[in-house]
Each structure stands twice: as structure tokens, then as C-alpha cells.
Motif scaffolding. Structure first.
Motif, PDB file in Angstrom:
ATOM      1  N   VAL A 220      -1.745  19.428 -40.710  1.00  0.00           N
ATOM      2  CA  VAL A 220      -0.896  20.178 -41.604  1.00  0.00           C
ATOM      3  C   VAL A 220       0.332  20.799 -40.977  1.00  0.00           C
ATOM      4  CG1 VAL A 220      -0.632  21.956 -43.587  1.00  0.00           C
ATOM      5  CG2 VAL A 220      -2.753  20.741 -43.071  1.00  0.00           C
ATOM      6  N   THR A 221       1.577  20.485 -41.173  1.00  0.00           N
ATOM      7  CA  THR A 221       2.879  20.817 -40.472  1.00  0.00           C
ATOM      8  C   THR A 221       2.645  20.706 -38.948  1.00  0.00           C
ATOM      9  OG1 THR A 221       2.841  22.719 -42.144  1.00  0.00           O
ATOM     10  CG2 THR A 221       4.637  22.637 -40.520  1.00  0.00           C
ATOM     11  N   PRO A 222       2.718  19.579 -38.515  1.00  0.00           N
ATOM     12  CA  PRO A 222       2.205  19.138 -37.237  1.00  0.00           C
ATOM     13  C   PRO A 222       3.447  18.752 -36.131  1.00  0.00           C
ATOM     14  CG  PRO A 222       1.758  17.206 -38.396  1.00  0.00           C
ATOM     15  CD  PRO A 222       2.503  18.213 -39.363  1.00  0.00           C
ATOM     16  N   GLY A 223       4.544  18.454 -36.843  1.00  0.00           N
ATOM     17  CA  GLY A 223       5.544  17.982 -36.175  1.00  0.00           C
ATOM     18  C   GLY A 223       6.072  18.680 -34.759  1.00  0.00           C
ATOM     19  N   GLN A 224       5.792  19.812 -34.771  1.00  0.00           N
ATOM     20  CA  GLN A 224       6.280  20.532 -33.636  1.00  0.00           C
ATOM     21  C   GLN A 224       5.359  20.558 -32.310  1.00  0.00           C
ATOM     22  OE1 GLN A 224       5.609  21.816 -36.380  1.00  0.00           O
ATOM     23  NE2 GLN A 224       4.014  23.558 -36.192  1.00  0.00           N
ATOM     24  N   TYR A 225       4.182  19.658 -32.472  1.00  0.00           N
ATOM     25  CA  TYR A 225       3.264  19.487 -31.518  1.00  0.00           C
ATOM     26  C   TYR A 225       2.902  18.043 -31.461  1.00  0.00           C
ATOM     27  CZ  TYR A 225       2.303  24.648 -31.879  1.00  0.00           C
ATOM     28  OH  TYR A 225       2.349  25.958 -31.814  1.00  0.00           O
ATOM     29  N   VAL A 226       3.806  17.111 -31.529  1.00  0.00           N
ATOM     30  CA  VAL A 226       3.530  15.817 -31.641  1.00  0.00           C
ATOM     31  C   VAL A 226       2.693  15.316 -30.283  1.00  0.00           C
ATOM     32  CG1 VAL A 226       4.462  13.285 -31.437  1.00  0.00           C
ATOM     33  CG2 VAL A 226       5.036  14.984 -33.629  1.00  0.00           C
ATOM     34  N   PRO A 227       3.478  15.537 -29.320  1.00  0.00           N
ATOM     35  CA  PRO A 227       2.950  15.153 -28.007  1.00  0.00           C
ATOM     36  C   PRO A 227       1.347  15.580 -27.711  1.00  0.00           C
ATOM     37  CG  PRO A 227       5.276  15.782 -27.686  1.00  0.00           C
ATOM     38  CD  PRO A 227       4.717  16.265 -29.088  1.00  0.00           C
ATOM     39  N   HIS A 228       1.211  17.009 -27.997  1.00  0.00           N
ATOM     40  CA  HIS A 228      -0.168  17.192 -27.718  1.00  0.00           C
ATOM     41  C   HIS A 228      -1.260  16.502 -28.976  1.00  0.00           C
ATOM     42  CE1 HIS A 228       0.743  20.283 -25.168  1.00  0.00           C
ATOM     43  NE2 HIS A 228       1.285  21.190 -25.784  1.00  0.00           N
ATOM     44  N   ILE A 229      -0.662  16.462 -29.830  1.00  0.00           N
ATOM     45  CA  ILE A 229      -1.565  15.822 -31.022  1.00  0.00           C
ATOM     46  C   ILE A 229      -1.978  14.011 -30.575  1.00  0.00           C
ATOM     47  CG2 ILE A 229      -1.468  14.770 -33.473  1.00  0.00           C
ATOM     48  CD1 ILE A 229      -0.053  17.294 -34.058  1.00  0.00           C
ATOM     49  N   ILE A 230      -0.849  13.417 -30.076  1.00  0.00           N
ATOM     50  CA  ILE A 230      -1.166  12.277 -29.543  1.00  0.00           C
ATOM     51  C   ILE A 230      -2.358  12.112 -28.480  1.00  0.00           C
ATOM     52  CG2 ILE A 230      -0.102  10.338 -28.359  1.00  0.00           C
ATOM     53  CD1 ILE A 230       2.409  10.701 -29.708  1.00  0.00           C
ATOM     54  N   GLU A 231      -2.205  13.260 -27.786  1.00  0.00           N
ATOM     55  CA  GLU A 231      -3.088  13.271 -26.665  1.00  0.00           C
ATOM     56  C   GLU A 231      -4.619  13.537 -27.184  1.00  0.00           C
ATOM     57  OE1 GLU A 231      -3.841  16.183 -22.608  1.00  0.00           O
ATOM     58  OE2 GLU A 231      -2.024  16.229 -23.639  1.00  0.00           O
ATOM     59  N   ALA A 232      -4.622  14.639 -28.017  1.00  0.00           N
ATOM     60  CA  ALA A 232      -5.806  15.014 -28.522  1.00  0.00           C
ATOM     61  C   ALA A 232      -6.357  13.805 -29.285  1.00  0.00           C
ATOM     62  CB  ALA A 232      -5.530  16.298 -29.450  1.00  0.00           C
ATOM     63  N   VAL A 233      -5.799  13.034 -30.343  1.00  0.00           N
ATOM     64  CA  VAL A 233      -6.332  12.108 -31.196  1.00  0.00           C
ATOM     65  C   VAL A 233      -6.766  10.934 -30.029  1.00  0.00           C
ATOM     66  CG1 VAL A 233      -5.832  10.234 -32.547  1.00  0.00           C
ATOM     67  CG2 VAL A 233      -5.020  12.486 -33.036  1.00  0.00           C
ATOM     68  N   GLU A 234      -5.906  10.512 -28.900  1.00  0.00           N
ATOM     69  CA  GLU A 234      -6.620   9.416 -28.223  1.00  0.00           C
ATOM     70  C   GLU A 234      -7.896  10.032 -27.441  1.00  0.00           C
ATOM     71  OE1 GLU A 234      -3.043   8.762 -25.631  1.00  0.00           O
ATOM     72  OE2 GLU A 234      -2.443   7.233 -27.225  1.00  0.00           O
ATOM     73  N   SER A 235      -7.886  11.185 -27.330  1.00  0.00           N
ATOM     74  CA  SER A 235      -8.936  11.734 -26.560  1.00  0.00           C
ATOM     75  C   SER A 235     -10.262  11.799 -27.469  1.00  0.00           C
ATOM     76  CB  SER A 235      -8.863  12.978 -25.842  1.00  0.00           C
ATOM     77  OG  SER A 235     -10.162  13.637 -25.677  1.00  0.00           O
ATOM     78  N   ALA A 236     -10.060  12.196 -28.730  1.00  0.00           N
ATOM     79  CA  ALA A 236     -11.317  12.309 -29.422  1.00  0.00           C
ATOM     80  C   ALA A 236     -11.641  10.858 -30.029  1.00  0.00           C
ATOM     81  CB  ALA A 236     -10.752  13.085 -31.130  1.00  0.00           C
TER      82      ALA A 236
END
Length: 371
Positions: free
Chosen positions: A155-171
Motif C-alpha cells: 500500500v503506497t509503495p512507490g517511494q521504496y521500489v528498490p527496497h521492495i524489489i530486493e525484499a520480494v526477490e528474497s522472499a
């Protein structure tokens, strides 16, 4: 004491092959992220490039240029430090997102849009929330999956896209299987969205305004209509066809082909349109545009839940709920132009009780280990 050259070469090849296999196995068992591995130059370069996007940040259309990696806050209100306000099962999304098990909603702090009527204002300013690492974010995704969430709802993630990519790939390397939902106000850059291809399964964007005047008055973003149109086009390019499965995976029969009762979306785009008081004409233009452009490629979510809060005393038109009459005209218009794939709300759902408590930090910190 010297072996023939070809035997030495064979032994060297076997030795280095064994080392590479050990390193590969370690990345799986210990979940070593790509940027920390001793091989995979391309992965390391991609990671570094992504993290550098926080320097002189231009992730969103504001293009504020803040050096978020060095503790400057952007227009979004946050630095590059990942901050999350709540991570819990959420039961009030569209039926094919929440189902009966709930959607694993992760509410990020900060927002680039700052709408005057924002219902999540405590976190949109970036002041509320708990600082965590991308590794902890990956753990949160897995914990929500263990709670039987139908998806991970960012929810409202756009400001953290680089971190989110890293977290999703890890998960995903650790066993995350449920879909990723990108829940956004659509004030997004196409280039940023392209980074999410292969990461996001379902896009859940708003389309707030077709009028530049309304966008300027309520969000200080006169370019919003143009930005939102381009952003949604990119989302549909990535997920051009809605796909579903039964929430009850033991249910017999073919997978559902539309959002019938009991169906959960696994791929696709649902565009939300929140009807604002006094903005029926603008809302109709949005519905017309989406229907003419995408037809049944997407689902529409026609929302009546607008709740006036204390933040809008300077906007008299916003200091009331949407009338049942206005919402009926809104729905009737959609039916008249041939909209088929759409969700609608009951007119009595506009309640502050639908706004989660962001003060508790539910689900953000790691649970205490049982002794």
C-alpha cells in the motif's frame, strides 16, 4: 611429481565446479542476496543501480532530487530508510483481493501525492511507522503467507521500489508463492513501474482525477491525469489479462475466468475510482476513458467510501459524504456505456472504522521467539 597437463586441468575444473556448487547451495540455504554473492556481476550491478536511485531521487513524477540515501527527505516525506506502519490481514479490499482469508496489507510510510482528503494521513506524511530492513520486509511477506493471506498487498509503495524489489526477490527464494499486489495512487513514473515487471502480479491503482484543476486543487499535481493515464497503460502492458483461482484450492472444477464469488485474482489490473463530493462529472469521464481504452481487459472498482476528515475545512465541497443519489447516477452511467467488469460498494460503507490503526505498528516488528 608432475602430472600430465590434461589431468591437472581436469582436477582444476572439477575443483572450481565444486566451489561454485557450494556457493550456489549457500545462496539458497542462507538466502544470500544477489548483491552480496561472490558471483553474479550482473545481479550486483542491478542492485547497486537500484539503490543509487535514492541519490538525487527521481523515482516519482515530483522529481524532487532529494539525496535520500544521505537522510534527506523527499516530497514523499521519507529518506531511503524503509519505514512500515502496519502489516496485517486486511478484509476490506475488493472481494477478489481480500476473499475470506484476507489480503496481506503492508502499509508503507510516506507518499508523493499528499491529497487533502487522504484517509491515511498519519502515515502519508512519513512521520508514523517503524524503521525496518529489506530483510525484515521479506520476513513480513512470509509471515503473512503463513497467516493464509491471499496476497501481499503493498500500500503506497512507490517511494521504496528498490527496497521492495530486493525484499520480494528474497522472499520468493525462501518460498513466497502468493501474488504481489501494487496498491498505488497512480502518480507513478513509467520507468519506475518497468522496474517492477516480473515482481508485481496485480496492479491496484487509483484514477483520482481527469480534471487538471481538481488535481491541482486537491493534490497539487496538475499533471496527474497525464501521469495516471501513462502509468495505468504500463500496468496493463505488464498484466494484460485478469486471471483467477479459487480461494479454496481444494474446490473441484475449472479455475474461474472472472471475479465470481469465491474467486481470487492472481494476475491483472483493477482500477479504483473514488467518487468525490461534487465530482460526478469528472468521475464519469474517468470511467468512460477506462472503458473505451481497456474494455474487459481490466476491472473497475467504483467506490462510494469517501469519508470527510478534519483535514479538509478549506474545501467546503469535500466536507460531506457522497449522496446515494450521486452514487446511483455514477453506477447507472457505467451500466449505460456497457461496463461489465466492475465492483460497486454499498453507500453506507463510508465509515472511519474502515481506516486501520497505524499507531500500533501491528505486524511490523519480528515476533518474539517462543522459549
Amino acid at each position: 611429481f608432475y602430472e600430465p597437463l590434461y589431468k591437472c586441468a581436469q582436477k582444476s575444473t572439477l575443483f572450481f565446479t565444486l566451489i561454485l556448487l557450494i556457493l550456489w547451495y549457500a545462496t539458497i540455504v542462507f538466502d544470500i542476496p544477489p548483491h552480496c554473492r561472490g558471483f553474479g556481476k550482473e545481479s550486483q550491478e542491478v542492485h547497486m543501480k537500484n539503490q543509487n536511485l535514492y541519490n538525487k531521487c527521481t523515482l516519482c513524477p515530483r522529481n524532487c532530487g532529494a539525496d535520500r540515501n544521505h537522510k534527506q527527505t523527499g516530497v514523499c516525506g521519507v529518506t531511503s530508510q524503509l519505514r512500515v506502519a502496519r502489516a496485517a490481514l486486511h478484509y476490506w479490499e475488493e472481494p477478489c483481493i481480500s476473499g475470506t482469508n484476507g489480503s496481506g496489507a503492508v502499509f508503507f510510510s510516506g507518499c508523493a501525492l499528499h491529497c487533502v482528503f487522504c484517509q491515511n494521513e498519519p502515515i502519508a506524511q512519513g512521520s508514523a511507522g517503524i524503521d525496518i530492513s529489506p530483510q525484515r520486509l521479506a520476513e513480513i511477506f512470509l509471515e503473512l503467507q503463513e497467516q493464509k493471506a491471499n496476497n501481499i498487498n503493498l500500500v503506497t509503495p512507490g517511494q521504496y521500489v528498490p527496497h521492495i524489489i530486493e525484499a520480494v526477490e528474497s522472499a520468493r527464494r525462501q518460498g513466497l508463492r502468493i501474488p504481489i499486489v501494487y496498491n498505488t495512487g497512480s502518480y507513478e513514473k513509467v520507468d519506475t513501474l518497468k522496474m517492477l515487471e516480473g515482481i508485481v502480479d496485480i496492479y491496484l491503482p487509483d484514477f483520482k482525477y481527469m480534471s487538471r484543476q481538481l488535481a491541482k486543487a486537491y493534490s497539487k499535481a496538475e499533471d496527474y491525469p497525464k501521469i495516471a493515464r501513462a502509468a495505468i497503460a504500463e500496468m496493463v502492458r505488464q498484466q494484460p489479462k485478469p486471471l483467477f483461482q479459487w480461494e479454496n484450492l481444494t474446490r473441484e472444477g475449472k479455475a474461474p475466468v472472472e471475479a465470481v464469488e469465491g474467486a481470487i485474482m492472481t494476475k491483472g489490473v483493477i482500477v479504483r475510482q473514488l467518487l468525490l463530493p461534487g465530482s460526478l462529472s469528472d468521475a464519469k469521464k474517468i470511467i468512460s476513458y477506462l472503458h473505451e481504452t481497456y474494455g474487459n481487459q481490466i476491472y473497475l472498482s467504483m467506490m462510494s467510501q469517501y469519508t470527510p476528515l478534519n483535514e479538509v475545512p478549506d474545501f467546503p465541497k469535500l466536507n460531506c459524504r457522497v449522496s446515494k443519489h450521486s452514487y446511483k447516477k455514477y453506477i447507472d452511467y457505467a451500466l449505460d456505456i456497457g461496463v461489465e467488469n466492475a465492483f460497486m460498494q454499498e453507500t453506507d460503507v463510508a465509515k472511519e472504522s474502515f481506516i486501520p490503526d497505524f499507531g500500533s505498528g501491528e505486524g511490523v516488528l519480528a515476533p518474539a521467539k517462543k522459549e
